[in-house]
Every structure is written in structure tokens, then in C-alpha cells.
Design a protein around this motif. Structure first.
Motif: not given
Length: 502
Positions: A261-290
Motif C-alpha cells: 500500500a505504501n509503495y503504490l499509494g493505495y488505500d486498503i479495504y480490510d474485508l471481514e467475511l464473518t460480518e457479511v451474510h449473503t452474496n448480495s451484501e458482498l457485491r454491495k461492498l465491492l461496488m463501494k470500494t474505490s
């Protein structure tokens, strides 16, 4: 000199008289028309084009002005201007140089010289105004030869925008995001499914305890990815890449992610799968990443109970969902009953490689695990995890980096006997960089004591490993001997049914 100044005074008087006469005789409308045509004549005769880039365009901020200001900050220092403005932006840890008021600078693009001028004009005081107006009118004037206009103008402005975005990304603080508690459908106070904090991890590839050749290979791969937009578009591939970090605990997997992350200057999204209940929620999280981000799932073999397809088949479940990767990954395996997790393997695969993974650009997926053998092979193939990076135990090259980081030792500072002892036992000891770092941290105020204690720790660990391996060899030899004995007696039945009758 008296005659010279007398002549100059006479000329100035004549000029003032002529100007007042023209203003009296010629009406203002005619003067305006004459000045307009005179300006057009000068512009037609000039060999340059001029472009004004103002700070405020109407009531909105001109983004091109900000981009030019950031871009010229690098050119100003490179050209060695004697007078520069110095600024530091919000959430930034670095300084930015820029052109001073009404200063000029010559820049080169594709071998063509262009001139920039920072124009600052003081506004007249405005007592009555419905909005705040700055006291100064700021802007840049860009001068380009007319013959070079069609050749470089648009590519040059695109180059300025790209360079400014790169500088902005390097200067501003990065953020660490995590999905909100209660599942992917939950929103924070601002209506976003991700919560963020400033990312301040100091890990870099220079301080990362790893084999230098392997680090260079990873850095080259990351650089090719970041600069590969045209390649990915030409080949029809999504602009993303996957990395799998695997190895024993304490070998620096999290530090590797921070270094990336420091080398490229990227943000980090740490995904906690235990907090995601369905595949649709997983897709919504992905769509909200930059874009320009790293999406991380740490300890993927532990965050969710991977009842993969092979284990399902061995238990007698031959359903169609099993063969298509549609099994629930939750421990209950029965959807959301009792607060369980109904994310499927196919949903996770689509998250990394399916159509939904292409809803952004320039993103990196990183999975970490301590047990790669537990992962389903479908997760490991190219296109999902393109590069597998084994985070091994501390090697001698990695040890030298740790000695430099914690004790300041350079090559040649240690005695040759100590170097030979460390080089001899480091491989057999199988100590992680975290264990080595702990020894050095405790004794960082006494370098000699730190090295001595580290040497003893490595020797003790190596002896224990040799003893354990000896026991394993003995057990393996006994097992082989028992197998040979069993094979030799195969087919012999000692029951009474095979005894001859009297």
C-alpha cells in the motif's frame, strides 16, 4: 544627461497631451473597437498562443488550476527557481513547492518548450456581495507556439492531470477501511458500508525482512500493474491483480500488505467475511470500494469455515450446487439460520474474478492464509490469485535487514565469526521474523547483548528442531518396518480352519 532627460520629459508631455486629445475627440465606443482590432492584429502576428487557467471558474473551483499547481511543484524544484511558495495540504505529511506570485517557469513536454506564468491580481474591495470573494484573482497563463498547439496541447493537459493525481495520492494520507458491523448491508453515520481510519503503518519494502531478490520481483510486478492500463485495455482484461500470501504465522504477511500500500499509494479495504451474510451484501461492498485500492481478506481459511466441494462429496452430498461451487461457506451450512453465514464459494469466486469484480479499475486482491492446503483449488488458479508469495522463516538475508532496522548494523559491522555462526544456524532454527524482532527489540539499547542473545536463541531452536526431526525419522523408520512385516505376512491365515485334520 540634462539634454537626455529634457527630451524624455518633452516626449512624455507630448504623449500625455495626445492621449488626452484622443480621449476627448474619439468616443469610447470607437476606442473600444479600435483596441479590439489592434489586439487581434497583434495576436495574428504573434507566434504564440496564450491560455488562461483561472483558480475560480464562475462560482466553482477550477480543477485544472489545482492540477497545474501540483504539477508545476515538481518542475519548479527541478528548474532551480530562486523563489518558490511552500505549502502543506490537509492530511498530508509532505511539503509542496509552487510558483510565487507573478513568477514564470519554462517546462518541456516531448521536447517542446512551454511557458507558465502565475498571475495574481489584487481585486478592488467589494463591500456588498452575497458571497465571499477572494481578495486576489489567481490563475496561470500557458504560452505555447502556434505550430506546436495541435501536437502537444491535449496530451500535455492529460499528462498534467495524471501527474497531479499521482502527486496528490503520494502526498495525502491513505486510509484503512473495514466493513461496518452487522453485515455488508449496514451503513455508518454517513451512509457508507465502510468505516475508515487514517493508515499510518510505517512498513516499506526497504524495512521488510525478506529475501531481496524476491522483494525486487514483487516490486517489479506491482509497478507493471500500476502502469499497465493500456496493456489491460488492449488485451481485454480487467485491470486487477490477485496475490496470495501464505506461510507460518509471524512471517510478515500483514507487513507485506502495508508495504504494498505504501509503495503504490493505495488505500486498503480490510474485508471481514464473518460480518457479511449473503452474496448480495458482498457485491454491495465491492461496488463501494474505490479504484487504486487493495482489498484484503486475512486468514481466509479461518475467517469462514470452508466446507469445500471435496469434503461435501466425501460426505455423500452429490447435489448440483456442490459441483458448481454453490455450497455455503458458513460453518452451519444452512443459510442464515441462527445468525449463520450463507456466502457461497461461487459468490467468493465472483467477488475476485467474476463480472462484479470488474466494476472498478486498478484494484488488487490479497488473500492471506497459514494453511494453503486448506483452500479450494478454484481460489488458487491464475486470474484469481495471479501470484503466490511464500512468506518463509527468517533467512540470513532477512536477518541482515532486521539487524540494520533495529540495531543499525551494516554489512561488515559484525565479526566474521559471529556472521558464520548466524549463517550456520539461521536456516535450521526456523524462527519467524517476528520472533527474531522480539529478541532484538528487548535488547535494542545494547547491540552486542542483542546479537549474543539472538545467537543463543537460534542455536537452542536449531537443536530442538534437530531433535524433533530425529524422533520423526525414528517413527517413520518404525512405521516402514511394520509395513514390511505386514506385507511379508500377507496371505497367511493362522485360524484353525486351515489346520489339517487328525
Amino acid at each position: 544627461m540634462k539634454e537626455f532627460w529634457g527630451s524624455m520629459a518633452s516626449l512624455m508631455g507630448v504623449w500625455a497631451f495626445g492621449q488626452s486629445l484622443l480621449q476627448t475627440v474619439i468616443p469610447p465606443e470607437l476606442r473600444f473597437t479600435l483596441s479590439k482590432y489592434i489586439n487581434r492584429l497583434f495576436n495574428w502576428c504573434s507566434t504564440y498562443c496564450y491560455y488562461d487557467i483561472t483558480e475560480i471558474d464562475g462560482v466553482n473551483t477550477n480543477e485544472l488550476y489545482n492540477a497545474a499547481q501540483l504539477y508545476l511543484s515538481t518542475s519548479a524544484t527541478a528548474n532551480g527557481n530562486s523563489r518558490l511558495s511552500l505549502t502543506r495540504a490537509v492530511n498530508s505529511s509532505s511539503l509542496t513547492f509552487g510558483l510565487s506570485n507573478n513568477d514564470r517557469l519554462i517546462d518541456f513536454f516531448r521536447g517542446v518548450p512551454v511557458q507558465w506564468e502565475h498571475v495574481v491580481i489584487q481585486r478592488q474591495s467589494q463591500t456588498l456581495s452575497w458571497r465571499h470573494v477572494p481578495d486576489e484573482k489567481r490563475g496561470f497563463t500557458l504560452r505555447i507556439r502556434k505550430r506546436d498547439k495541435a501536437l502537444i496541447l491535449n496530451p500535455y493537459l492529460d499528462h498534467i492531470t495524471d501527474k497531479a493525481n499521482e502527486i496528490k495520492r503520494k502526498n495525502q494520507d491513505r486510509f484503512l477501511y473495514t466493513n461496518s458491523r452487522g453485515g455488508g448491508g449496514s451503513l455508518d453515520s454517513r451512509g457508507h458500508p465502510w468505516e475508515s481510519v487514517p493508515f499510518k503503518h510505517p512498513s516499506t519494502f526497504d524495512t521488510l525482512a525478506m529475501d531481496p531478490k524476491k522483494k525486487e520481483e514483487i516490486m517489479a510486478d506491482l509497478k507493471d500493474f500500476a502502469k499497465g492500463q493500456s496493456f489491460y485495455q488492449k488485451t481485454g482484461r480487467a485491470w486487477k491483480r490477485g496475490y496470495l500470501l501464505y506461510g507460518p504465522p509471524g512471517t510478515g504477511k500483514s507487513s507485506m500488505i502495508a508495504a504494498m500500500a505504501n509503495y503504490l499509494g493505495y488505500d486498503i479495504y480490510d474485508l471481514e467475511l464473518t460480518e457479511v451474510h449473503t452474496n448480495s451484501e458482498l457485491r454491495k461492498l465491492l461496488m463501494k470500494t474505490s479504484s487504486k485500492s487493495i482489498i484484503v481478506i486475512e486468514d481466509i481459511d479461518c475467517s469462514i469455515d470452508f466446507t469445500n466441494r471435496k469434503s461435501a462429496k466425501s460426505s455423500g452430498n452429490h447435489s448440483s450446487s456442490s459441483s458448481s461451487g454453490g455450497l455455503p461457506l458458513g460453518g452451519g451450512g444452512g443459510g442464515n439460520d441462527g445468525g449463520g453465514n450463507s456466502i457461497t464459494l461461487s459468490g467468493l469466486l465472483n467477488f475476485t474474478d467474476g463480472l462484479w469484480s470488474c466494476c472498478g479499475s486498478e484494484r488488487i486482491f490479497v488473500f492471506t492464509t497459514n494453511h494453503i492446503e486448506k483452500l479450494d483449488p478454484a481460489l488458487l488458479r491464475s486470474g484469481r490469485m495471479d501470484m503466490h508469495i511464500f512468506m518463509s522463516y527468517c533467512s540470513f538475508s532477512a536477518l541482515k535487514i532486521l539487524l540494520k532496522n533495529y540495531l543499525g548494523y551494516e554489512d561488515g559491522d559484525l565479526d566474521e565469526d559471529v556472521v558464520k555462526q548466524l549463517e550456520k544456524v539461521i536456516e535450521e532454527a526456523e524462527m519467524t521474523p517476528a520472533d527474531v524482532s522480539e529478541v532484538l527489540i528487548k535488547n535494542r539499547r545494547d547491540s552486542e547483548r542483542a546479537v549474543a542473545e539472538l545467537t543463543e536463541s537460534l542455536k537452542g531452536r536449531a537443536e530442538r528442531n534437530r531433535a524433533a526431526k530425529g524422533v520423526e525419522l525414528e517413527e517413520e523408520e518404525e512405521k516402514r518396518a511394520l509395513e514390511k512385516l505386514t506385507d511379508g505376512n500377507e496371505g497367511f491365515d493362522s485360524t484353525a480352519d486351515h489346520l489339517p485334520e487328525r
